[in-house]
Design a protein around this motif. Structure first.
Motif, PDB file in Angstrom:
ATOM      1  N   PHE A 200     -37.685 -68.157  33.400  1.00 54.25           N
ATOM      2  CA  PHE A 200     -37.497 -69.827  33.917  1.00 54.25           C
ATOM      3  C   PHE A 200     -36.143 -70.296  34.479  1.00 54.25           C
ATOM      4  CE2 PHE A 200     -38.621 -69.063  28.475  1.00 54.25           C
ATOM      5  CZ  PHE A 200     -40.525 -69.079  29.394  1.00 54.25           C
ATOM      6  N   SER A 201     -34.845 -70.512  33.898  1.00 54.15           N
ATOM      7  CA  SER A 201     -34.117 -70.567  35.157  1.00 54.15           C
ATOM      8  C   SER A 201     -33.446 -71.855  34.431  1.00 54.15           C
ATOM      9  CB  SER A 201     -34.029 -69.836  36.925  1.00 54.15           C
ATOM     10  OG  SER A 201     -34.846 -69.087  37.230  1.00 54.15           O
ATOM     11  N   SER A 202     -34.199 -72.544  33.997  1.00 51.02           N
ATOM     12  CA  SER A 202     -33.855 -73.949  34.160  1.00 51.02           C
ATOM     13  C   SER A 202     -34.371 -74.225  32.944  1.00 51.02           C
ATOM     14  CB  SER A 202     -33.361 -74.916  35.233  1.00 51.02           C
ATOM     15  OG  SER A 202     -34.860 -75.200  35.374  1.00 51.02           O
ATOM     16  N   ALA A 203     -34.343 -75.572  32.178  1.00 46.98           N
ATOM     17  CA  ALA A 203     -34.775 -76.276  30.996  1.00 46.98           C
ATOM     18  C   ALA A 203     -35.738 -76.856  31.637  1.00 46.98           C
ATOM     19  CB  ALA A 203     -34.222 -77.414  30.351  1.00 46.98           C
ATOM     20  N   GLU A 204     -35.817 -77.390  32.208  1.00 52.12           N
ATOM     21  CA  GLU A 204     -36.646 -78.135  34.018  1.00 52.12           C
ATOM     22  C   GLU A 204     -38.242 -77.330  33.940  1.00 52.12           C
ATOM     23  OE1 GLU A 204     -37.556 -80.635  38.004  1.00 52.12           O
ATOM     24  OE2 GLU A 204     -35.919 -79.534  37.717  1.00 52.12           O
ATOM     25  N   ARG A 205     -37.859 -75.831  34.533  1.00 52.30           N
ATOM     26  CA  ARG A 205     -38.908 -75.360  34.897  1.00 52.30           C
ATOM     27  C   ARG A 205     -39.519 -74.553  33.874  1.00 52.30           C
ATOM     28  NH1 ARG A 205     -42.925 -72.381  36.497  1.00 52.30           N
ATOM     29  NH2 ARG A 205     -43.002 -70.139  35.920  1.00 52.30           N
ATOM     30  N   TYR A 206     -39.106 -74.113  31.915  1.00 58.28           N
ATOM     31  CA  TYR A 206     -39.164 -74.530  31.445  1.00 58.28           C
ATOM     32  C   TYR A 206     -40.459 -75.325  30.433  1.00 58.28           C
ATOM     33  CZ  TYR A 206     -39.422 -73.586  25.586  1.00 58.28           C
ATOM     34  OH  TYR A 206     -40.604 -73.363  24.662  1.00 58.28           O
ATOM     35  N   ASP A 207     -40.116 -76.827  30.727  1.00 57.42           N
ATOM     36  CA  ASP A 207     -40.947 -77.843  30.765  1.00 57.42           C
ATOM     37  C   ASP A 207     -42.210 -78.089  31.000  1.00 57.42           C
ATOM     38  OD1 ASP A 207     -39.039 -78.631  28.086  1.00 57.42           O
ATOM     39  OD2 ASP A 207     -37.943 -79.778  29.503  1.00 57.42           O
ATOM     40  N   ALA A 208     -42.211 -77.548  32.311  1.00 55.22           N
ATOM     41  CA  ALA A 208     -43.334 -78.088  33.077  1.00 55.22           C
ATOM     42  C   ALA A 208     -43.883 -76.450  32.833  1.00 55.22           C
ATOM     43  CB  ALA A 208     -42.673 -77.561  34.478  1.00 55.22           C
ATOM     44  N   LEU A 209     -43.819 -75.110  32.402  1.00 57.21           N
ATOM     45  CA  LEU A 209     -44.611 -73.918  32.042  1.00 57.21           C
ATOM     46  C   LEU A 209     -45.140 -74.706  30.592  1.00 57.21           C
ATOM     47  CD1 LEU A 209     -46.005 -71.959  32.532  1.00 57.21           C
ATOM     48  CD2 LEU A 209     -43.930 -70.507  31.376  1.00 57.21           C
ATOM     49  N   VAL A 210     -44.589 -75.209  30.060  1.00 57.64           N
ATOM     50  CA  VAL A 210     -44.936 -75.461  28.345  1.00 57.64           C
ATOM     51  C   VAL A 210     -46.339 -76.821  28.921  1.00 57.64           C
ATOM     52  CG1 VAL A 210     -44.523 -77.290  26.627  1.00 57.64           C
ATOM     53  CG2 VAL A 210     -43.053 -75.602  27.307  1.00 57.64           C
ATOM     54  N   GLU A 211     -45.990 -77.444  29.787  1.00 61.26           N
ATOM     55  CA  GLU A 211     -47.379 -78.555  30.236  1.00 61.26           C
ATOM     56  C   GLU A 211     -48.072 -78.164  30.307  1.00 61.26           C
ATOM     57  OE1 GLU A 211     -46.912 -82.272  29.128  1.00 61.26           O
ATOM     58  OE2 GLU A 211     -45.033 -81.652  27.906  1.00 61.26           O
ATOM     59  N   ALA A 212     -48.104 -77.345  31.411  1.00 62.94           N
ATOM     60  CA  ALA A 212     -48.986 -76.613  31.790  1.00 62.94           C
ATOM     61  C   ALA A 212     -49.905 -75.986  30.987  1.00 62.94           C
ATOM     62  CB  ALA A 212     -48.540 -75.948  32.963  1.00 62.94           C
ATOM     63  N   LEU A 213     -49.217 -75.543  29.659  1.00 63.96           N
ATOM     64  CA  LEU A 213     -50.152 -75.171  28.909  1.00 63.96           C
ATOM     65  C   LEU A 213     -50.588 -76.158  28.142  1.00 63.96           C
ATOM     66  CD1 LEU A 213     -47.569 -71.745  27.483  1.00 63.96           C
ATOM     67  CD2 LEU A 213     -49.496 -71.579  28.330  1.00 63.96           C
ATOM     68  N   LEU A 214     -49.794 -76.848  27.866  1.00 71.56           N
ATOM     69  CA  LEU A 214     -50.819 -78.127  27.143  1.00 71.56           C
ATOM     70  C   LEU A 214     -52.422 -78.359  27.855  1.00 71.56           C
ATOM     71  CD1 LEU A 214     -47.216 -80.029  25.788  1.00 71.56           C
ATOM     72  CD2 LEU A 214     -49.172 -78.838  24.669  1.00 71.56           C
ATOM     73  N   GLU A 215     -51.866 -78.924  29.237  1.00 70.64           N
ATOM     74  CA  GLU A 215     -53.189 -79.190  29.471  1.00 70.64           C
ATOM     75  C   GLU A 215     -53.820 -78.846  29.693  1.00 70.64           C
ATOM     76  OE1 GLU A 215     -55.887 -81.566  32.292  1.00 70.64           O
ATOM     77  OE2 GLU A 215     -53.285 -82.157  30.803  1.00 70.64           O
ATOM     78  N   ALA A 216     -54.286 -76.977  29.535  1.00 71.96           N
ATOM     79  CA  ALA A 216     -55.193 -76.040  29.306  1.00 71.96           C
ATOM     80  C   ALA A 216     -55.662 -75.883  27.952  1.00 71.96           C
ATOM     81  CB  ALA A 216     -54.758 -74.815  30.430  1.00 71.96           C
ATOM     82  N   GLY A 217     -54.784 -77.003  27.258  1.00 72.98           N
ATOM     83  CA  GLY A 217     -55.894 -76.279  26.141  1.00 72.98           C
ATOM     84  C   GLY A 217     -55.392 -75.142  25.336  1.00 72.98           C
ATOM     85  N   ALA A 218     -53.851 -73.834  25.544  1.00 76.89           N
ATOM     86  CA  ALA A 218     -53.899 -73.204  25.483  1.00 76.89           C
ATOM     87  C   ALA A 218     -53.047 -73.501  24.478  1.00 76.89           C
ATOM     88  CB  ALA A 218     -52.966 -72.329  26.077  1.00 76.89           C
ATOM     89  N   VAL A 219     -51.927 -74.255  23.801  1.00 80.81           N
ATOM     90  CA  VAL A 219     -51.517 -74.515  22.871  1.00 80.81           C
ATOM     91  C   VAL A 219     -52.082 -76.209  22.845  1.00 80.81           C
ATOM     92  CG1 VAL A 219     -49.570 -73.320  23.042  1.00 80.81           C
ATOM     93  CG2 VAL A 219     -49.468 -75.663  24.317  1.00 80.81           C
ATOM     94  N   LEU A 220     -51.603 -76.198  20.926  1.00 87.47           N
ATOM     95  CA  LEU A 220     -52.312 -77.980  20.796  1.00 87.47           C
ATOM     96  C   LEU A 220     -50.483 -78.659  20.828  1.00 87.47           C
ATOM     97  CD1 LEU A 220     -53.879 -77.691  16.914  1.00 87.47           C
ATOM     98  CD2 LEU A 220     -54.786 -78.326  19.429  1.00 87.47           C
ATOM     99  N   ASP A 221     -49.681 -78.037  21.078  1.00 88.45           N
ATOM    100  CA  ASP A 221     -48.436 -78.616  20.585  1.00 88.45           C
ATOM    101  C   ASP A 221     -47.473 -78.050  21.279  1.00 88.45           C
ATOM    102  OD1 ASP A 221     -47.303 -77.647  17.859  1.00 88.45           O
ATOM    103  OD2 ASP A 221     -49.168 -79.280  17.186  1.00 88.45           O
ATOM    104  N   ARG A 222     -46.011 -77.873  21.272  1.00 86.88           N
ATOM    105  CA  ARG A 222     -45.021 -77.363  22.164  1.00 86.88           C
ATOM    106  C   ARG A 222     -44.117 -76.558  20.150  1.00 86.88           C
ATOM    107  NH1 ARG A 222     -44.671 -82.180  24.369  1.00 86.88           N
ATOM    108  NH2 ARG A 222     -43.990 -81.518  26.572  1.00 86.88           N
TER     109      ARG A 222
END
Length: 396
Positions: A200-222
């Motif tokens: 990930f390199s940074s929390a910003e990159r981590y959060d961006a990837l989590v948001e993409a998973l949420l948008e895709a519906g691959a996860v319901l929540d964090r």
């Protein structure tokens, strides 16, 4: 994965640690899982009741340790929790079992714990829930700075397969040997957000990837981010969550001690400005699969050389990597003794197979597991285990 040499010698931070253990509840006669968790939880007295939680299914139960800096305090805390929950289970006519999978399986949709969240998961993910109800051990390390936590995750990735092999404790499912030391790892990998984390390199990159998973519906929540290392979504910790539930308290403590030393070593490197090791994601996933298949008794994949290597040699490499951190925390003698004991006895998976092999009867395995789960003779429980304030605080 060779030690860095840039900068001054590392000063290892003193990190808090806490452990979540998931268990199965089984019928003492058949070894089949029983949906007794609500009854068991009602039978646990204060003050431990608030640290025993429901899990995904009604045949699972979870315990939560306090936060500690002293590894022996954690030992006694875990022993106290296992003893209390095992006694409550017996009063409810069940047995508490530390195993990554249900021995006789749970075909179809398992009996879910009543929860709007679990109901939404069932609607969205359908048959992914079939056969679930697997049990893991999660170790929380107090790292409050999210950027540092994410960078530590980047540094520890090469060692995740070794931690999986150390805890492999789920070879039997549907009444038969699966051929894997950790079948739980295989079942859990079906989830779209499970597996060794990317870099990930940074929390910003981590959060961006989590948001993409949420948008895709691959996860319901964090809470559905199931990477084997992740910053906790509700605590100031880095959570290691790739291990099977360990068969004994001693094996859980060995895991926790190694995880803290690994995190402290990585955090020292982060603060010295050293880059994380370069690890190919596909090879990392292959190494984790190999660890799940062979466990401690077989080969692992040495990610530094790309070659198959006896897993106990890789355990030795991990111990050398974190030795200085273990020495500084005072944990080296205890962790070394627990690893030596594990080497002599064999892994949790090997012991399950040894109990299963003579008669191919899972009831023999269930009896072994129940006895191991309750055996806290290595760590006698003191009158009361106290938390070390502040709970789950960031390491200094």
């Amino acid at each position: 994965m060779s030690p860095g040499t840039a900068g001054p010698p590392p000063a290892f931070p003193r990190l808090t640690l806490g452990v979540e253990e998931e268990f199965l509840l089984v019928d003492p006669e058949t070894g089949r899982v029983v949906p007794a968790a609500p009854t068991v939880r009602r039978r646990i007295g204060v003050p431990l009741a608030e640290r025993v939680q429901p899990e995904f299914t009604r045949f699972q139960i979870e315990t939560n340790s306090l936060a500690h800096t002293d590894l022996r305090r954690l030992c006694h805390d875990l022993a106290e929790l296992r003893t209390s929950v095992a006694e409550a289970a017996e009063r409810a006519g069940a047995r508490l079992v530390a195993s990554g999978t249900a021995l006789l399986g749970n075909t179809g949709l398992p009996p879910l714990t009543p929860s709007p969240r679990y109901e939404r998961m069932a609607r969205r993910y359908g048959a992914l829930l079939y056969g679930q109800g697997v049990c893991g051990c999660h170790v929380h390390i107090g790292i409050g700075d999210r950027d540092e936590a994410v960078q530590v995750s980047d540094h520890v990735r090469p060692w995740l397969p070794v931690l999986q092999a150390l805890t492999a404790n789920s070879p039997i499912m549907e009444g038969a040997d699966t051929g894997y030391a950790s079948w739980r790892a295989v079942l859990w990998a079906r989830w779209p957000s499970a597996g060794p984390p990317p870099r990930f390199s940074s929390a910003e990159r981590y959060d961006a990837l989590v948001e993409a998973l949420l948008e895709a519906g691959a996860v319901l929540d964090r809470g559905m981010i199931y990477w084997y290392v992740r910053p906790s979504h509700h605590l100031p910790t880095l959570e290691f969550r790739g291990a099977d539930t360990c068969a004994t308290v001693g094996e859980t403590v060995a895991l926790a001690g190694l995880v803290r030393a690994l995190a402290a070593t990585a955090l020292a490197d982060v603060r010295r400005g050293l880059p994380p090791p370069e690890v190919d994601q596909t090879l990392l996933e292959a190494a984790y699969w190999r660890a799940a298949r062979d466990g401690l008794e077989g080969d692992g994949l040495d990610l530094a050389t790309g070659r198959r290597t006896p897993m106990w040699k890789l355990v030795g490499a991990l111990l050398r990597w974190v030795r200085s951190a273990l020495e500084e925390s005072g944990d080296l003698p205890l962790v070394t003794e627990l690893l030596n004991r594990l080497h002599r006895r064999g892994s949790g998976a090997a012991r399950q197979r040894a109990a299963y092999r003579p008669r191919h009867d899972v009831r023999d395995v269930a009896r072994l597991l129940a006895a191991q789960t309750r055996d806290v003779s290595e760590f006698p429980v003191p009158a009361r285990v106290a938390a070390e304030p502040p709970a789950m605080a960031p390491g200094r």
